[in-house]
Design a protein around this motif. Structure first.
Motif, PDB file in Angstrom:
ATOM      1  N   PHE A  26      -0.509 -72.998  53.110  1.00 22.34           N
ATOM      2  CA  PHE A  26      -1.956 -72.950  53.320  1.00 22.34           C
ATOM      3  C   PHE A  26      -2.326 -72.007  54.460  1.00 22.34           C
ATOM      4  O   PHE A  26      -3.361 -71.339  54.404  1.00 22.34           O
ATOM      5  N   ILE A  27      -1.498 -71.946  55.486  1.00 19.34           N
ATOM      6  CA  ILE A  27      -1.765 -71.033  56.602  1.00 19.34           C
ATOM      7  C   ILE A  27      -1.699 -69.589  56.124  1.00 19.34           C
ATOM      8  O   ILE A  27      -2.568 -68.766  56.448  1.00 19.34           O
ATOM      9  N   ALA A  28      -0.672 -69.261  55.347  1.00 17.19           N
ATOM     10  CA  ALA A  28      -0.548 -67.905  54.813  1.00 17.19           C
ATOM     11  C   ALA A  28      -1.746 -67.557  53.936  1.00 17.19           C
ATOM     12  O   ALA A  28      -2.263 -66.430  53.981  1.00 17.19           O
ATOM     13  N   GLU A  29      -2.200 -68.520  53.150  1.00 19.23           N
ATOM     14  CA  GLU A  29      -3.376 -68.285  52.314  1.00 19.23           C
ATOM     15  C   GLU A  29      -4.616 -68.064  53.168  1.00 19.23           C
ATOM     16  O   GLU A  29      -5.447 -67.189  52.868  1.00 19.23           O
ATOM     17  N   ALA A  30      -4.768 -68.826  54.236  1.00 16.88           N
ATOM     18  CA  ALA A  30      -5.939 -68.707  55.101  1.00 16.88           C
ATOM     19  C   ALA A  30      -6.042 -67.319  55.727  1.00 16.88           C
ATOM     20  O   ALA A  30      -7.138 -66.817  55.977  1.00 16.88           O
ATOM     21  N   PHE A  31      -4.901 -66.690  55.969  1.00 13.97           N
ATOM     22  CA  PHE A  31      -4.901 -65.335  56.511  1.00 13.97           C
ATOM     23  C   PHE A  31      -5.007 -64.266  55.418  1.00 13.97           C
ATOM     24  O   PHE A  31      -4.970 -63.072  55.701  1.00 13.97           O
ATOM     25  N   GLY A  32      -5.156 -64.713  54.170  1.00 12.89           N
ATOM     26  CA  GLY A  32      -5.303 -63.777  53.077  1.00 12.89           C
ATOM     27  C   GLY A  32      -4.035 -63.029  52.737  1.00 12.89           C
ATOM     28  O   GLY A  32      -4.080 -61.923  52.180  1.00 12.89           O
ATOM     29  N   ILE A  33      -2.885 -63.628  53.053  1.00 15.94           N
ATOM     30  CA  ILE A  33      -1.612 -62.937  52.882  1.00 15.94           C
ATOM     31  C   ILE A  33      -0.971 -63.268  51.534  1.00 15.94           C
ATOM     32  O   ILE A  33      -0.647 -62.385  50.749  1.00 15.94           O
ATOM     33  N   TYR A  93       4.129 -66.034  64.124  1.00 14.17           N
ATOM     34  CA  TYR A  93       5.377 -66.785  64.086  1.00 14.17           C
ATOM     35  C   TYR A  93       5.055 -68.270  64.247  1.00 14.17           C
ATOM     36  O   TYR A  93       4.427 -68.665  65.236  1.00 14.17           O
ATOM     37  N   ILE A  94       5.467 -69.071  63.293  1.00 13.33           N
ATOM     38  CA  ILE A  94       5.183 -70.506  63.313  1.00 13.33           C
ATOM     39  C   ILE A  94       6.482 -71.273  63.531  1.00 13.33           C
ATOM     40  O   ILE A  94       7.474 -71.055  62.826  1.00 13.33           O
ATOM     41  N   ILE A  95       6.465 -72.164  64.508  1.00  9.25           N
ATOM     42  CA  ILE A  95       7.608 -73.033  64.807  1.00  9.25           C
ATOM     43  C   ILE A  95       7.160 -74.466  64.567  1.00  9.25           C
ATOM     44  O   ILE A  95       6.204 -74.938  65.188  1.00  9.25           O
ATOM     45  N   SER A  96       7.821 -75.174  63.657  1.00  5.60           N
ATOM     46  CA  SER A  96       7.406 -76.536  63.323  1.00  5.60           C
ATOM     47  C   SER A  96       8.628 -77.436  63.180  1.00  5.60           C
ATOM     48  O   SER A  96       9.266 -77.468  62.124  1.00  5.60           O
ATOM     49  N   LEU A  97       8.960 -78.129  64.247  1.00  9.63           N
ATOM     50  CA  LEU A  97      10.080 -79.063  64.209  1.00  9.63           C
ATOM     51  C   LEU A  97      10.042 -79.975  65.433  1.00  9.63           C
ATOM     52  O   LEU A  97       9.180 -79.833  66.294  1.00  9.63           O
ATOM     53  N   HIS A 124       7.040 -87.468  54.314  1.00 12.00           N
ATOM     54  CA  HIS A 124       6.338 -86.190  54.203  1.00 12.00           C
ATOM     55  C   HIS A 124       4.953 -86.347  53.573  1.00 12.00           C
ATOM     56  O   HIS A 124       4.782 -87.123  52.636  1.00 12.00           O
ATOM     57  N   PRO A 125       3.989 -85.569  54.042  1.00 14.63           N
ATOM     58  CA  PRO A 125       2.624 -85.645  53.513  1.00 14.63           C
ATOM     59  C   PRO A 125       2.507 -85.085  52.100  1.00 14.63           C
ATOM     60  O   PRO A 125       3.355 -84.306  51.640  1.00 14.63           O
ATOM     61  N   THR A 126       1.436 -85.455  51.442  1.00 19.58           N
ATOM     62  CA  THR A 126       1.100 -84.852  50.155  1.00 19.58           C
ATOM     63  C   THR A 126       0.540 -83.448  50.369  1.00 19.58           C
ATOM     64  O   THR A 126       0.182 -83.060  51.481  1.00 19.58           O
ATOM     65  N   GLU A 127       0.460 -82.705  49.291  1.00 18.86           N
ATOM     66  CA  GLU A 127      -0.126 -81.360  49.350  1.00 18.86           C
ATOM     67  C   GLU A 127      -1.543 -81.418  49.917  1.00 18.86           C
ATOM     68  O   GLU A 127      -1.919 -80.574  50.741  1.00 18.86           O
ATOM     69  N   ARG A 128      -2.317 -82.389  49.506  1.00 20.41           N
ATOM     70  CA  ARG A 128      -3.713 -82.474  49.974  1.00 20.41           C
ATOM     71  C   ARG A 128      -3.761 -82.708  51.481  1.00 20.41           C
ATOM     72  O   ARG A 128      -4.580 -82.115  52.188  1.00 20.41           O
ATOM     73  N   THR A 129      -2.899 -83.575  51.993  1.00 19.01           N
ATOM     74  CA  THR A 129      -2.840 -83.801  53.432  1.00 19.01           C
ATOM     75  C   THR A 129      -2.427 -82.528  54.159  1.00 19.01           C
ATOM     76  O   THR A 129      -3.007 -82.171  55.192  1.00 19.01           O
ATOM     77  N   ASN A 130      -1.425 -81.833  53.618  1.00 16.33           N
ATOM     78  CA  ASN A 130      -0.994 -80.573  54.226  1.00 16.33           C
ATOM     79  C   ASN A 130      -2.149 -79.588  54.327  1.00 16.33           C
ATOM     80  O   ASN A 130      -2.289 -78.873  55.329  1.00 16.33           O
ATOM     81  N   GLY A 131      -2.986 -79.542  53.291  1.00 20.76           N
ATOM     82  CA  GLY A 131      -4.124 -78.632  53.301  1.00 20.76           C
ATOM     83  C   GLY A 131      -5.144 -78.988  54.363  1.00 20.76           C
ATOM     84  O   GLY A 131      -5.694 -78.107  55.036  1.00 20.76           O
ATOM     85  N   ILE A 132      -5.396 -80.277  54.534  1.00 23.13           N
ATOM     86  CA  ILE A 132      -6.356 -80.721  55.548  1.00 23.13           C
ATOM     87  C   ILE A 132      -5.843 -80.403  56.947  1.00 23.13           C
ATOM     88  O   ILE A 132      -6.584 -79.920  57.810  1.00 23.13           O
ATOM     89  N   VAL A 133      -4.560 -80.666  57.183  1.00 22.02           N
ATOM     90  CA  VAL A 133      -3.968 -80.377  58.493  1.00 22.02           C
ATOM     91  C   VAL A 133      -3.996 -78.878  58.766  1.00 22.02           C
ATOM     92  O   VAL A 133      -4.327 -78.440  59.878  1.00 22.02           O
ATOM     93  N   ALA A 134      -3.665 -78.075  57.766  1.00 23.71           N
ATOM     94  CA  ALA A 134      -3.672 -76.624  57.942  1.00 23.71           C
ATOM     95  C   ALA A 134      -5.077 -76.126  58.265  1.00 23.71           C
ATOM     96  O   ALA A 134      -5.254 -75.260  59.138  1.00 23.71           O
TER      97      ALA A 134
END
Length: 351
Positions: A77-84, A159-163, A327-337
């Motif tokens: 979703f982040i990549a999409e938000a940047f139009g990439i 650069y995204i770091i997620s852990l 792990h979250p659902t796709e919809r949750t991932n979209g809201i968080v993003a």
């Protein structure tokens, strides 16, 4: 026919060059764990996999990809938000080449953490190895785009770091070792030190725009609530408090490094508050269930326990906050993003 194919290649390369010239963020490059792994674990010998149904049932084509979700993950979703692009390719996936990866790539590995000992628990890719893959990717990008254009992409990329969650839940609290060596506060300091060193290493390799991910309210994951069933199945507040404290420490690290390192643009992308709000007020976000997950019984299934033969998996994952017990659902991932884009990454958007 050959002429058309050549024209198609030329057009694709032209569009790529135009994107690099005009985009404020021409690529997204990801390091992390299962929150952002888009299929790297498919290619290694580990039990931490999700390359089977029902994972991916709401993804494009309805096929599992190695994402620990019913569909896309946060960084898609982040990549999409940047139009990439709509989806982030996994570096180790043989189905992808540099045409796919020139505008972004994922090195993440489900089950890993900052601590090398965390990756050893389930034999997954440690953070240092992800960095080695990134160095190889740099060389490949130079060959593909030419050195000047490749350096531009790498300098302007996000650069995204997620852990970090696995360091606590799958290592510190789950296996003997680190908990006997460190107090919780000492372990938080230890992990923050690794995070700082990793960011400095990325900077030394050309990175300038970096998003450091905070921890979620990990005591509210369905798996942890299941472990708390004798006490009503509520969130384990000790784990949530640890996550909050660690996020405060990461924010301090971000402030310190922004002052110390010339030219870096480092932000903390903290999912804690938005996820806790979703979990505590699911109806406000259109969810009906925030306690159990969609897959299986909703209490403990993930990975191989969440498979297509499980008769209890819910028919509509968009009503659930969590897809499996971790792990979250796709919809949750979209809201968080969306929340992260508005609160911490908006400054990287093209005006």
């Amino acid at each position: 026919m050959a002429h058309k194919a050549i024209c198609g290649v030329v057009l694709a390369n032209l569009l790529l060059q135009l994107q690099i010239v005009f985009a404020k963020v021409p690529a997204v490059i990801v390091f992390g764990d299962s929150s952002v792994d888009t299929g790297n674990n498919n290619q290694i010998a580990t039990v931490v996999k999700s390359n089977f149904k029902p994972y991916g049932r709401d993804y494009y084509g309805g096929q599992p990809t190695g994402r620990f979700s019913n569909g896309r993950v946060y960084t898609d979703f982040i990549a999409e938000a940047f139009g990439i692009k709509l989806t982030m390719p996994a570096y180790l996936d043989p189905a992808h080449n540099m045409t796919d990866m020139a505008t972004g790539v994922c090195f993440a590995s489900a089950g890993t953490g900052y601590d090398n000992a965390t990756s050893d628990v389930l034999s997954v890719i440690p953070l240092w190895k992800q960095l080695e893959y990134y160095k190889k990717y740099q060389e490949e990008l130079n060959d593909y785009l030419g050195q000047e254009k490749a350096e531009t992409v790498l300098r302007e990329a996000l650069y995204i770091i997620s852990l970090g969650t696995n360091d606590f839940l799958e290592n510190y609290y789950a296996v003997p070792g680190r908990s006997s060596e460190y107090s919780v506060e000492e372990y938080q300091n230890f992990l923050a030190g690794i995070a700082g060193g990793f960011i400095k290493a990325l900077y030394g390799l050309g990175a300038r725009k970096v998003s450091l991910g905070g921890l979620p309210p990990m005591g509210c994951l369905p798996l942890e609530r299941t472990r708390n069933l004798l006490f009503g199945g509520g969130c384990i507040e000790e784990y949530n408090n640890v996550a909050e404290e660690f996020n405060v420490e990461l924010q301090g690290l971000v402030s310190k490094l922004n002052n110390q390192i010339s030219g870096i643009q480092l932000v903390l992308s903290d999912p804690y508050d938005i996820l806790l709000d979703i979990i505590q007020n699911p109806e406000s976000f259109g969810f009906t269930n925030a306690k159990e997950s969609c897959c299986g019984s909703g209490y403990f299934e993930m990975g191989y326990l969440c498979d297509k033969n499980n008769p209890f998996t819910c028919p509509n994952a968009s009503k659930y906050v969590f897809w499996d017990s971790f792990h979250p659902t796709e919809r949750t991932n979209g809201i968080v993003a969306d929340h992260v884009m508005r609160t911490s990454l908006a400054g990287f958007l093209v005006p």
